[in-house]
Design a protein around this motif. Structure first.
Motif, PDB file in Angstrom:
ATOM      1  N   GLN A   3       0.901  -1.249   0.293  1.00  0.00           N
ATOM      2  CA  GLN A   3      -0.112  -0.489  -0.200  1.00  0.00           C
ATOM      3  C   GLN A   3       0.911   1.065  -0.371  1.00  0.00           C
ATOM      4  O   GLN A   3       1.683   1.680   1.296  1.00  0.00           O
ATOM      5  N   ILE A   4       0.618   2.597  -0.836  1.00  0.00           N
ATOM      6  CA  ILE A   4       1.425   3.277  -0.473  1.00  0.00           C
ATOM      7  C   ILE A   4       0.742   4.447  -0.702  1.00  0.00           C
ATOM      8  O   ILE A   4      -0.227   4.754  -1.626  1.00  0.00           O
ATOM      9  N   LEU A   5       0.897   5.372   0.438  1.00  0.00           N
ATOM     10  CA  LEU A   5       0.149   6.722   0.763  1.00  0.00           C
ATOM     11  C   LEU A   5       0.678   7.644   1.176  1.00  0.00           C
ATOM     12  O   LEU A   5       2.180   7.787   0.617  1.00  0.00           O
ATOM     13  N   GLY A   6       0.563   8.412  -0.129  1.00  0.00           N
ATOM     14  CA  GLY A   6       1.031  10.084  -0.400  1.00  0.00           C
ATOM     15  C   GLY A   6       0.634  11.043   1.060  1.00  0.00           C
ATOM     16  O   GLY A   6      -0.813  11.532   1.238  1.00  0.00           O
ATOM     17  N   LEU A   7       1.650  11.639   1.355  1.00  0.00           N
ATOM     18  CA  LEU A   7       1.344  13.321   1.357  1.00  0.00           C
ATOM     19  C   LEU A   7       1.229  14.239   1.218  1.00  0.00           C
ATOM     20  O   LEU A   7       2.641  14.652   1.011  1.00  0.00           O
ATOM     21  N   ALA A   8       0.594  14.967   0.275  1.00  0.00           N
ATOM     22  CA  ALA A   8       0.585  17.048  -0.426  1.00  0.00           C
ATOM     23  C   ALA A   8       0.862  17.636   0.495  1.00  0.00           C
ATOM     24  O   ALA A   8       0.506  17.811   1.880  1.00  0.00           O
ATOM     25  N   GLY A   9       2.032  18.863  -0.033  1.00  0.00           N
ATOM     26  CA  GLY A   9       1.231  20.371   1.062  1.00  0.00           C
ATOM     27  C   GLY A   9       2.462  20.950   0.064  1.00  0.00           C
ATOM     28  O   GLY A   9       3.074  20.939   0.149  1.00  0.00           O
ATOM     29  N   ALA A  10       2.437  22.129   0.873  1.00  0.00           N
ATOM     30  CA  ALA A  10       2.885  23.308  -0.052  1.00  0.00           C
ATOM     31  C   ALA A  10       4.249  23.864   0.945  1.00  0.00           C
ATOM     32  O   ALA A  10       4.434  22.722   1.938  1.00  0.00           O
ATOM     33  N   GLN A  89      21.539  18.661  -2.613  1.00  0.00           N
ATOM     34  CA  GLN A  89      21.498  17.729  -3.651  1.00  0.00           C
ATOM     35  C   GLN A  89      20.976  16.433  -3.568  1.00  0.00           C
ATOM     36  O   GLN A  89      21.091  16.119  -2.530  1.00  0.00           O
ATOM     37  N   PRO A  90      20.510  15.800  -4.754  1.00  0.00           N
ATOM     38  CA  PRO A  90      19.725  14.046  -3.729  1.00  0.00           C
ATOM     39  C   PRO A  90      21.528  13.329  -3.952  1.00  0.00           C
ATOM     40  O   PRO A  90      22.107  13.572  -4.661  1.00  0.00           O
ATOM     41  N   LEU A  91      21.447  11.883  -3.360  1.00  0.00           N
ATOM     42  CA  LEU A  91      21.829  10.876  -3.392  1.00  0.00           C
ATOM     43  C   LEU A  91      21.171   9.557  -3.717  1.00  0.00           C
ATOM     44  O   LEU A  91      20.113   9.461  -2.541  1.00  0.00           O
ATOM     45  N   ALA A  92      21.806   8.675  -4.739  1.00  0.00           N
ATOM     46  CA  ALA A  92      20.990   8.176  -5.381  1.00  0.00           C
ATOM     47  C   ALA A  92      21.631   7.347  -4.703  1.00  0.00           C
ATOM     48  O   ALA A  92      21.986   6.915  -3.396  1.00  0.00           O
ATOM     49  N   GLY A  93      20.519   5.403  -4.087  1.00  0.00           N
ATOM     50  CA  GLY A  93      20.270   4.864  -3.995  1.00  0.00           C
ATOM     51  C   GLY A  93      20.706   4.897  -2.257  1.00  0.00           C
ATOM     52  O   GLY A  93      20.768   4.321  -1.429  1.00  0.00           O
ATOM     53  N   ALA A  94      19.887   6.043  -1.554  1.00  0.00           N
ATOM     54  CA  ALA A  94      20.355   5.878  -0.339  1.00  0.00           C
ATOM     55  C   ALA A  94      19.402   5.845   0.480  1.00  0.00           C
ATOM     56  O   ALA A  94      19.124   4.987   2.483  1.00  0.00           O
ATOM     57  N   ILE A  95      17.971   5.400   0.087  1.00  0.00           N
ATOM     58  CA  ILE A  95      16.405   4.634   1.023  1.00  0.00           C
ATOM     59  C   ILE A  95      16.448   3.099   0.228  1.00  0.00           C
ATOM     60  O   ILE A  95      16.593   3.185  -0.768  1.00  0.00           O
ATOM     61  N   GLY A  96      16.363   2.363   1.493  1.00  0.00           N
ATOM     62  CA  GLY A  96      16.443   0.895   0.669  1.00  0.00           C
ATOM     63  C   GLY A  96      14.737   0.212   1.899  1.00  0.00           C
ATOM     64  O   GLY A  96      14.278   0.778   2.583  1.00  0.00           O
ATOM     65  N   ILE A  97      14.042  -0.308   0.601  1.00  0.00           N
ATOM     66  CA  ILE A  97      13.237  -0.983   1.211  1.00  0.00           C
ATOM     67  C   ILE A  97      12.708  -2.658   0.853  1.00  0.00           C
ATOM     68  O   ILE A  97      12.485  -2.184  -0.552  1.00  0.00           O
ATOM     69  N   GLY A  98      12.746  -2.299   2.062  1.00  0.00           N
ATOM     70  CA  GLY A  98      13.153  -3.960   2.044  1.00  0.00           C
ATOM     71  C   GLY A  98      11.155  -5.336   1.825  1.00  0.00           C
ATOM     72  O   GLY A  98      10.808  -4.604   1.413  1.00  0.00           O
ATOM     73  N   PRO A  99      11.410  -5.987   1.183  1.00  0.00           N
ATOM     74  CA  PRO A  99      10.644  -6.960   0.581  1.00  0.00           C
ATOM     75  C   PRO A  99       9.054  -7.172   2.039  1.00  0.00           C
ATOM     76  O   PRO A  99       8.368  -7.375   1.373  1.00  0.00           O
ATOM     77  N   GLU A 100       9.439  -6.474   2.968  1.00  0.00           N
ATOM     78  CA  GLU A 100       8.844  -7.456   4.057  1.00  0.00           C
ATOM     79  C   GLU A 100       7.870  -5.851   4.487  1.00  0.00           C
ATOM     80  O   GLU A 100       6.934  -5.953   5.144  1.00  0.00           O
ATOM     81  N   VAL A 101       7.922  -4.698   3.922  1.00  0.00           N
ATOM     82  CA  VAL A 101       7.651  -4.029   3.764  1.00  0.00           C
ATOM     83  C   VAL A 101       6.188  -3.518   3.367  1.00  0.00           C
ATOM     84  O   VAL A 101       6.457  -4.125   2.086  1.00  0.00           O
ATOM     85  N   ARG A 102       5.024  -3.440   4.202  1.00  0.00           N
ATOM     86  CA  ARG A 102       3.755  -3.717   3.808  1.00  0.00           C
ATOM     87  C   ARG A 102       3.272  -2.316   3.451  1.00  0.00           C
ATOM     88  O   ARG A 102       2.325  -2.092   2.147  1.00  0.00           O
ATOM     89  N   VAL A 103       3.857  -1.291   3.477  1.00  0.00           N
ATOM     90  CA  VAL A 103       2.983   0.148   3.465  1.00  0.00           C
ATOM     91  C   VAL A 103       4.569   0.973   3.339  1.00  0.00           C
ATOM     92  O   VAL A 103       5.235   1.032   4.232  1.00  0.00           O
ATOM     93  N   VAL A 104       3.948   1.991   2.587  1.00  0.00           N
ATOM     94  CA  VAL A 104       5.431   2.560   2.539  1.00  0.00           C
ATOM     95  C   VAL A 104       4.836   4.764   2.257  1.00  0.00           C
ATOM     96  O   VAL A 104       3.097   4.491   1.438  1.00  0.00           O
TER      97      VAL A 104
END
Length: 185
Positions: A3-10, A89-104
């Motif tokens: 499940q992917i949940l988003g939060l937007a705002g200014a 600056q952006p930093l590539a490959g810095a956040i790992g989301i493993g297969p056990e993660v059910r919600v982002v």
């Protein structure tokens, strides 16, 4: 399936703080949109460095593709970029989301923007909330943030007026596309 949940705002609404708390509450992974900022070298080549933070200064298609990959390819770790505020600056490959993660939980200014690239992002979200906060507080936070990262108070205020506030108006116009509005502080 994730499940992917988003939060937007200014800009300056407090999205990062709210989204991190939401992710902690749900036991979810946190994924900021800011990792999809174009690097300064790309912004210079495109003549957009003076608009850094505007919708066209992000890789929205790349962000949508990553969200889609998180949903459809959950069997291995997906690596995502982060944004390093000290470097701006952006930093590539810095956040790992493993297969056990059910919600982002992901957050960013433009998740609800009604343009083709950003509609592709919205299409990957199961739900998207809009974080609403008092404009005076929001602009005060923005100026303080820019000062904390090296701008003079005058330069920070000028940047907020010239770049952040037009972006905030654009984001506010997308508010009605949210599934719900939450009040921030």
């Amino acid at each position: 399936m994730r499940q992917i949940l988003g939060l937007a705002g200014a800009p300056g609404a407090g999205k990062t703080t709210f989204a991190r708390a939401w992710a902690d509450e749900l036991g979810a992974a946190y994924l900021p949109m800011d990792g999809f900022h174009l690097a300064d070298v790309a912004l210079d080549a495109l003549g957009l460095r003076d608009r850094k933070g505007a919708p066209e200064t992000f890789d929205a298609h790349g962000y949508a593709a990553l969200l889609r990959r998180l949903r459809t390819d959950p069997d291995h770790t997906v690596w995502a970029p982060a944004f390093e505020r000290d470097l701006e600056q952006p930093l590539a490959g810095a956040i790992g989301i493993g297969p056990e993660v059910r919600v982002v939980v992901t957050e960013g200014n433009y998740l609800l923007l009604d343009t083709p690239a950003w509609r592709a992002v919205r299409a990957e979200l199961d739900e998207c909330a809009y974080l609403d906060v008092d404009d005076a507080l929001r602009t005060e936070r923005l100026v303080a943030r820019h000062v904390a990262f090296g701008k003079s108070p005058a330069a920070a205020a000028a940047w907020v007026a010239a770049v952040d506030e037009p972006n905030a108006a654009l984001v506010a116009a997308s508010r009605d596309r949210a599934d719900r509005v939450v009040r921030g502080s």
